[in-house]
Design an enzyme around this catalytic site. Sequence first.
Site, short mmCIF file in Angstrom:
data_model
loop_
_atom_site.label_atom_id
_atom_site.label_comp_id
_atom_site.label_asym_id
_atom_site.label_seq_id
_atom_site.Cartn_x
_atom_site.Cartn_y
_atom_site.Cartn_z
N ASN A 1 3.02 7.52 6.96
CA ASN A 1 2.20 6.83 7.95
C ASN A 1 1.10 7.81 8.32
OD1 ASN A 1 0.97 5.66 10.14
ND2 ASN A 1 2.88 4.97 11.09
N HIS B 1 2.69 1.39 8.32
CA HIS B 1 2.09 1.29 9.65
C HIS B 1 2.99 0.43 10.53
CE1 HIS B 1 -1.58 3.13 8.27
NE2 HIS B 1 -1.53 2.33 7.22
N LEU B 2 3.16 0.85 11.77
CA LEU B 2 3.96 0.08 12.73
C LEU B 2 3.26 -1.23 13.09
CD1 LEU B 2 4.82 3.15 14.90
CD2 LEU B 2 6.50 1.80 13.66
N ALA C 1 -4.03 7.72 12.33
CA ALA C 1 -5.50 7.68 12.40
C ALA C 1 -6.16 8.21 11.13
CB ALA C 1 -5.98 8.47 13.61
N ARG D 1 4.11 5.99 23.81
CA ARG D 1 2.68 5.77 23.55
C ARG D 1 2.41 4.29 23.26
NH1 ARG D 1 -0.13 6.53 17.84
NH2 ARG D 1 -2.26 6.08 18.48
N ARG E 1 -6.30 -5.37 14.22
CA ARG E 1 -6.78 -4.49 15.28
C ARG E 1 -8.29 -4.28 15.15
NH1 ARG E 1 -3.03 0.39 16.08
NH2 ARG E 1 -4.22 0.44 18.00
N ASP F 1 -6.75 12.90 -1.52
CA ASP F 1 -6.85 13.77 -2.69
C ASP F 1 -5.56 14.54 -2.94
OD1 ASP F 1 -9.41 12.86 -3.14
OD2 ASP F 1 -10.40 14.69 -2.44
N PRO G 1 -0.86 11.97 12.97
CA PRO G 1 -1.12 12.35 14.36
C PRO G 1 -0.66 11.30 15.38
CG PRO G 1 -3.17 11.77 13.24
CD PRO G 1 -2.10 11.81 12.20
N ASN G 2 -0.16 11.83 16.47
CA ASN G 2 0.27 11.07 17.65
C ASN G 2 1.57 10.30 17.46
OD1 ASN G 2 -1.98 11.86 19.32
ND2 ASN G 2 -3.21 10.52 18.02
N GLU H 1 2.54 3.47 1.84
CA GLU H 1 1.79 3.60 3.08
C GLU H 1 2.43 2.68 4.12
OE1 GLU H 1 -2.64 2.44 4.82
OE2 GLU H 1 -2.34 2.51 2.65
N TYR I 1 3.03 -0.14 19.56
CA TYR I 1 3.88 0.64 18.65
C TYR I 1 5.37 0.49 18.91
CZ TYR I 1 -0.63 2.69 17.61
OH TYR I 1 -1.93 2.86 17.27
N HIS J 1 -7.88 6.04 8.09
CA HIS J 1 -9.25 5.55 8.05
C HIS J 1 -10.29 6.65 7.86
CE1 HIS J 1 -6.84 2.49 9.92
NE2 HIS J 1 -6.61 3.31 10.92
#
Length: 145
Positions: free
Chosen positions: A75, A101-102, A78, A18, A108, A88, A10-11, A99, A23, A81
């Site tokens: 990625n 992440h930027l 959100a 953004r 954070r 699953d 998402p996002n 996995e 990011y 977490h």
Amino acid sequence: MATVLQLHGPNLNLLGSRETSIYGQHTMASIDRSVENLLQASAHKFICYQSNHEGDLVDRIQQASQQSVDFIIINPAAYTHTSVAIRDALLAVSIPFIEVHLSNPLEREAFRHTSYFSDIAHTVISGHGAESYTLAAKAAIEYLD
């Protein structure tokens, strides 16, 4: 020729506009092009998908097993977490994944320090901005070759 699926949570469709201080300036499309170029140069097929909806991401992961996807770069954003459902799905299809992440979630807010994916991922790459994705692509190529 192997197939790599890159999933954006998402996002991430808002990248480039953004919270650029966190990011960066790169758009999702520019990141996808960079990864696609790396994979194609190594004779691998590239598929990408983004959704703001958890169930859509679960469906896409399940479809990956039916489409002979050999590796996933994800990625979860959100959902990193919160999503037992995506975790699953990744376990169910048994496709190795990285996995990505930027930003570095450990630098954070405290709620971002827990990942539902890190313990089952081939590796985790974070904190390198858009380069996190190209590093993941290089790691995927090394794994597949």
